[in-house]
Design an enzyme around this catalytic site. Structure first.
Site, short mmCIF file in Angstrom:
data_model
loop_
_atom_site.label_atom_id
_atom_site.label_comp_id
_atom_site.label_asym_id
_atom_site.label_seq_id
_atom_site.Cartn_x
_atom_site.Cartn_y
_atom_site.Cartn_z
N TYR A 1 -32.52 48.11 -37.40
CA TYR A 1 -32.11 49.32 -36.67
C TYR A 1 -31.79 50.47 -37.63
O TYR A 1 -31.11 50.30 -38.64
CB TYR A 1 -30.85 49.04 -35.84
CG TYR A 1 -31.14 48.29 -34.56
CD1 TYR A 1 -31.96 48.83 -33.57
CD2 TYR A 1 -30.58 47.04 -34.33
CE1 TYR A 1 -32.21 48.15 -32.39
CE2 TYR A 1 -30.81 46.34 -33.15
CZ TYR A 1 -31.63 46.90 -32.18
OH TYR A 1 -31.88 46.22 -31.03
N LYS B 1 -1.72 30.12 -34.02
CA LYS B 1 -1.94 31.23 -33.08
C LYS B 1 -3.42 31.62 -33.06
O LYS B 1 -4.17 31.22 -33.97
CB LYS B 1 -1.08 32.42 -33.51
CG LYS B 1 -1.41 32.92 -34.90
CD LYS B 1 -0.33 33.82 -35.46
CE LYS B 1 -0.76 34.36 -36.82
NZ LYS B 1 0.30 35.15 -37.45
C1 PLP Z 1 0.46 34.65 -38.74
C2 PLP Z 1 1.83 34.50 -39.29
C3 PLP Z 1 2.09 33.56 -40.28
C4 PLP Z 1 1.00 32.80 -41.01
O1 PLP Z 1 0.41 33.69 -41.93
P1 PLP Z 1 -0.76 33.27 -42.95
O2 PLP Z 1 -0.97 34.49 -43.76
O3 PLP Z 1 -1.94 32.93 -42.12
O4 PLP Z 1 -0.25 32.11 -43.72
C5 PLP Z 1 3.41 33.37 -40.66
N1 PLP Z 1 4.41 34.10 -40.09
C6 PLP Z 1 4.18 35.02 -39.15
C7 PLP Z 1 5.31 35.80 -38.57
C8 PLP Z 1 2.89 35.27 -38.72
O5 PLP Z 1 2.66 36.21 -37.80
#
Ligand code: PLP
Length: 357
Positions: free
Chosen positions: A253, A35
């Protein structure tokens, strides 16, 4: 001439990490979380590199899954947030996508559009994260309802809120609730572990594991028995300017950082306009040549300033690593009050990405 700032994605490291992860998963099937553009590493190049090693892909929303299918990825794909509307339900069928179902309104959507042509539905149970999912007590009714609608195999799923801390009260509570709902049977298999859950062995009996961050070599938890996971992304640049600043002057800054001695300041062409965090404090590590030097002064949109007083060899063009193989993104994140996940996923697109296989 482009400025020397670039992102390098090491697909060999990605595949190495995936093979280590597959070994750790044992007999469980490996679903790679890709994702958010594969955590900022590039959805298609990463998925293509992984597709001969993993058993499936997890994305957040249908749009991401459609990109994978249209690029010719044929492995199972799970949509972690499930459908938002009827159009999404149609896409699930059309593109042969597995979907999470986390709430009654999604059950209604599915009932209206028919579940028979979907490969499987994943019922999300809220074991304690309290973000998505049905109460554990509702599960039998929902499984029966979906099977009554003719749904194909049903997978029970949940998510750890604190898997990095295997002994926390929250993790222990989630494991207990999981055990109360997950009876592995032919009609309802299970999936619980993300990277932390897998590394800390919190869900030994699940049929699918869903790691993300460990594939990219940026997990907080360190595997005890597996080979070391390697950082996949490197954000690198070069020194673009150097100046001597006398004692008692400020840099950057707002004049946040003050020299306490005659200092040498290196300017690097990367800033929050690229996704380098503006919240990075003075002292945030930057690797200049082969030394770690501290950020000195506020991060600008296009540049940062680094104190190289103790690095006499530093010159214009000296290579710089903001994070990557030598400097872990999680270490940088700590100085910016965030986590590696955020730094990896929020690069802005200005900096070119190169994929190295
Ligand atoms: C993003 C996600 C994962 C993967 O999690 P990591 O901590 O990156 O291993 C697994 N399950 C769900 C539901 C997620 O949203």
């Amino acid at each position: 001439m482009p400025r020397p700032t670039k992102i390098t994605i090491d697909l060999t490291a990605l595949r190495h990490n995936a093979r280590c992860t597959a070994t750790m998963a044992g007999s469980a099937k490996l679903m790679a979380a890709v994702k958010a553009d594969a955590y900022g590493h590039g959805l298609l190049p990463c998925s293509e590199a992984l597709s001969s090693i993993v058993d499936g892909f997890a994305v957040a929303v249908c749009e991401e899954a459609v990109v994978l299918r249209e690029a010719g990825i044929n492995l199972p794909i799970l949509v972690l947030e499930g459908p938002f509307d009827g159009e999404d339900v149609l896409a699930l069928g059309q593109y042969d996508l597995m979907s999470v179902v986390h709430a009654p309104h999604q059950l209604d959507l599915l009932e209206k559009s028919g579940t028979q042509n979907l490969p499987s539905l994943w019922i999300k149970v809220d074991t304690g994260m309290h973000r998505l999912g049905f109460d554990p007590g509702e599960l039998p009714k929902i499984v029966a309802e979906l099977q009554g609608q003719g749904a194909r195999p049903v997978v029970i799923t949940s998510h750890f809120a604190d898997g990095e801390n295997p002994d926390s009260a929250l993790t222990v509570r989630q494991q207990a609730r999981w055990q109360s709902v997950h009876q592995p049977t032919a009609s309802a298999t299970g999936s619980l572990a993300n990277s932390a859950g897998l590394i800390n062995r919190l869900a030994p009996s699940s049929e699918w594991v869903r790691p993300g961050i460990m594939l990219y070599g940026a997990a907080h938890a360190k595997p005890a028995d597996a080979e070391t996971l390697r950082p996949v992304m490197s954000l690198t640049s070069q020194v673009m300017a150097l100046r001597a600043v006398p004692a008692g002057e400020s840099v950057g800054y707002g004049g946040r950082w003050m020299t306490t001695r005659a200092s040498r300041i290196a300017t690097i062409p990367v800033g929050y306009g690229d996704g380098y965090p503006r919240s990075a404090t003075d002292g945030t590590p930057v690797r200049v040549g082969n030394r770690i030097c501290p950020v000195a002064g506020r991060v600008s949109m296009d540049m940062i300033t680094v104190d190289v007083t103790d690095h006499p060899d530093c010159e214009i063009g000296t290579p710089v690593e903001l994070w990557g193989q030598h400097l872990l993104v999680n270490e940088v994140a700590q100085y910016a009050d965030t986590i590696g996940y955020e730094l990896l996923t929020r690069l802005t697109g200005r900096t070119p990405r190169n994929w190295r296989s």
